[in-house]
Design a protein around this motif. Structure first.
Motif, PDB file in Angstrom:
ATOM      1  N   VAL A  50       3.885  -8.604 -47.339  1.00 17.10           N
ATOM      2  CA  VAL A  50       2.862  -7.909 -47.490  1.00 17.10           C
ATOM      3  C   VAL A  50       1.354  -8.804 -47.447  1.00 17.10           C
ATOM      4  O   VAL A  50       1.385  -9.723 -47.926  1.00 17.10           O
ATOM      5  N   ILE A  51       0.325  -8.380 -46.734  1.00 20.11           N
ATOM      6  CA  ILE A  51      -0.666  -9.116 -46.690  1.00 20.11           C
ATOM      7  C   ILE A  51      -2.095  -7.893 -46.880  1.00 20.11           C
ATOM      8  O   ILE A  51      -2.281  -7.237 -45.983  1.00 20.11           O
ATOM      9  N   PRO A  52      -2.765  -8.331 -47.968  1.00 19.24           N
ATOM     10  CA  PRO A  52      -4.054  -7.444 -48.259  1.00 19.24           C
ATOM     11  C   PRO A  52      -5.162  -7.966 -47.535  1.00 19.24           C
ATOM     12  O   PRO A  52      -5.213  -9.155 -47.244  1.00 19.24           O
ATOM     13  N   GLY A  64       1.301  -2.117 -51.074  1.00 17.40           N
ATOM     14  CA  GLY A  64       2.064  -2.668 -50.165  1.00 17.40           C
ATOM     15  C   GLY A  64       3.473  -2.890 -50.740  1.00 17.40           C
ATOM     16  O   GLY A  64       4.447  -2.408 -50.003  1.00 17.40           O
ATOM     17  N   ALA A  65       3.767  -3.177 -51.655  1.00 16.43           N
ATOM     18  CA  ALA A  65       5.094  -3.750 -52.435  1.00 16.43           C
ATOM     19  C   ALA A  65       5.950  -2.368 -52.694  1.00 16.43           C
ATOM     20  O   ALA A  65       7.085  -2.096 -52.466  1.00 16.43           O
ATOM     21  N   LYS A  66       5.202  -1.204 -52.897  1.00 16.48           N
ATOM     22  CA  LYS A  66       5.642   0.009 -53.166  1.00 16.48           C
ATOM     23  C   LYS A  66       6.216   0.565 -51.757  1.00 16.48           C
ATOM     24  O   LYS A  66       6.934   1.484 -51.725  1.00 16.48           O
ATOM     25  N   LYS A  67       5.687   0.504 -50.494  1.00 14.54           N
ATOM     26  CA  LYS A  67       5.875   0.614 -49.436  1.00 14.54           C
ATOM     27  C   LYS A  67       6.825  -0.257 -48.620  1.00 14.54           C
ATOM     28  O   LYS A  67       7.550   0.299 -47.719  1.00 14.54           O
ATOM     29  N   ALA A  68       7.161  -1.341 -49.354  1.00 15.57           N
ATOM     30  CA  ALA A  68       8.220  -2.247 -48.719  1.00 15.57           C
ATOM     31  C   ALA A  68       9.604  -1.538 -48.875  1.00 15.57           C
ATOM     32  O   ALA A  68      10.060  -0.851 -49.534  1.00 15.57           O
ATOM     33  N   LYS A  69      10.371  -1.921 -47.611  1.00  9.16           N
ATOM     34  CA  LYS A  69      11.479  -1.385 -47.558  1.00  9.16           C
ATOM     35  C   LYS A  69      12.720  -2.392 -47.374  1.00  9.16           C
ATOM     36  O   LYS A  69      13.888  -1.991 -47.432  1.00  9.16           O
TER      37      LYS A  69
END
Length: 121
Positions: A6-8, A75-80
């Motif tokens: 994840v890269i903000p 991003g962490a919530k979207k991570a698979k």
């Protein structure tokens, strides 16, 4: 996949190609990259990042609100994947970075505590 990276971002057009290029060069290829752009971005970060779509499993999202902590969590919530790694956009990593982490995660270490010393079995 094993790793979600994840890269903000917020106006990172000058830096994003560095981190994405170093991720494209990884020897371990079992990962996805999630670029989470701030809604306050005023530059071409997304456009630059999108040039890496053919080199990796890349997802470019715009968070509903700004702030690096919110973007990381979004991003962490979207991570698979099983493991999540957070990078800033100006980070560069060596080509074996993910391979080394994967090796470490796969090592089974058994420790025994004895007389104030730790021994590896």
């Amino acid at each position: 996949m094993k790793f979600s990276i994840v890269i903000p971002t917020l106006n990172e057009e000058k830096y994003i190609s560095g981190i994405l290029g170093s991720l494209a060069d990884q020897t371990h290829k079992d990962f996805e990259v999630i670029v989470v752009n701030s809604p306050k971005t005023t530059d071409e970060t997304e456009k630059v990042a999108s040039t890496f779509r053919d080199k990796m499993d890349l997802h470019i999202l715009t968070a509903p609100k700004g702030g690096v902590s919110f973007q990381r969590n979004y991003g962490a919530k979207k991570a698979k994947c099983e493991h999540i790694i957070f990078f800033d956009a100006d980070t560069l990593v060596e080509p074996v970075f993910l391979e080394k982490i994967n090796l470490f995660l796969n090592i089974k270490i058994c420790w025994r505590w004895e007389s104030s010393y730790v021994y590896s079995l």
